[in-house]
Write a protein that holds these residues in place. Structure first.
Motif, PDB file in Angstrom:
ATOM      1  N   GLN A  53       0.839  -1.212   0.000  1.00  0.00           N
ATOM      2  CA  GLN A  53       0.000   0.000   0.000  1.00  0.00           C
ATOM      3  C   GLN A  53       0.871   1.258   0.000  1.00  0.00           C
ATOM      4  N   GLY A  54       1.941   1.239   0.767  1.00  0.00           N
ATOM      5  CA  GLY A  54       2.850   2.395   0.798  1.00  0.00           C
ATOM      6  C   GLY A  54       3.476   2.655  -0.563  1.00  0.00           C
ATOM      7  N   THR A  55       3.889   1.593  -1.225  1.00  0.00           N
ATOM      8  CA  THR A  55       4.482   1.730  -2.556  1.00  0.00           C
ATOM      9  C   THR A  55       3.436   2.197  -3.566  1.00  0.00           C
ATOM     10  N   LYS A  57       0.940   4.126  -2.964  1.00  0.00           N
ATOM     11  CA  LYS A  57       0.728   5.563  -2.760  1.00  0.00           C
ATOM     12  C   LYS A  57       1.765   6.379  -3.527  1.00  0.00           C
ATOM     13  N   LYS A  58       3.011   5.909  -3.521  1.00  0.00           N
ATOM     14  CA  LYS A  58       4.055   6.596  -4.288  1.00  0.00           C
ATOM     15  C   LYS A  58       3.747   6.538  -5.782  1.00  0.00           C
TER      16      LYS A  58
END
Length: 155
Positions: A53-55, A57-58
């Motif tokens: 999920q963090g990736t 977002k990027k």
């Protein structure tokens, strides 16, 4: 003497009854808690999806100007979120001592497959974005492998 016998009989009945009802609960708890590998797999899928999920977002920021890729990333993000929601259902069942619902497991698998397929279809000529796409795909694949480990090791 009659009171003593009645009290002893009541106590014995209560003790025997608790043993009868406790046996299946203990088996369920042991199975639901899982062994070390099972719990490592559970932790790995949760952590893997959080990292994915963090990736994503990027990637959402990086691909904001590319409508097709942005739509693809949105689809991947939605699928990963749905998989996380189904994992939450399974987690709640485990915590409350209930059997984890099979349909939730199927939802996790289906959403991870959909996310993988959608992510595999996104391309970029920007090397930085391509690298981030590859990272997201690796994270998602690792989460899928952890999910397979949960299915195989948590019995």
């Amino acid at each position: 003497m009659v009171r003593f016998v009645a009290l002893a009989l009541a106590f014995t009945s209560l003790l025997a009854g608790s043993q009868i009802y406790a046996a299946p609960a203990n088996e369920i708890a042991a199975r639901q808690i899982g062994n070390l590998q099972c719990n490592l797999d559970r932790l790995s899928i949760v952590a893997g999806l959080a990292a994915t999920q963090g990736t994503l977002k990027k990637l959402t920021t990086a691909l904001a100007n590319d409508t097709n890729a942005a739509d693809g990333i949105k689809s991947v993000t939605d699928s990963v979120s749905n998989a996380q929601g189904a994992i939450g259902v399974i987690g709640k069942a485990l915590i409350t001592g209930q059997k984890a619902p099979a349909e939730a497991r199927d939802q996790v698998q289906g959403n991870l497959t959909a996310a993988h397929d959608a992510l595999s279809g996104i391309n970029s000529t920007d090397t930085s974005v391509a690298s981030t796409l590859a990272k997201a795909l690796t994270q998602l694949t690792n989460a899928q492998l952890a999910g397979d480990g949960v299915v195989n090791n948590c019995k």
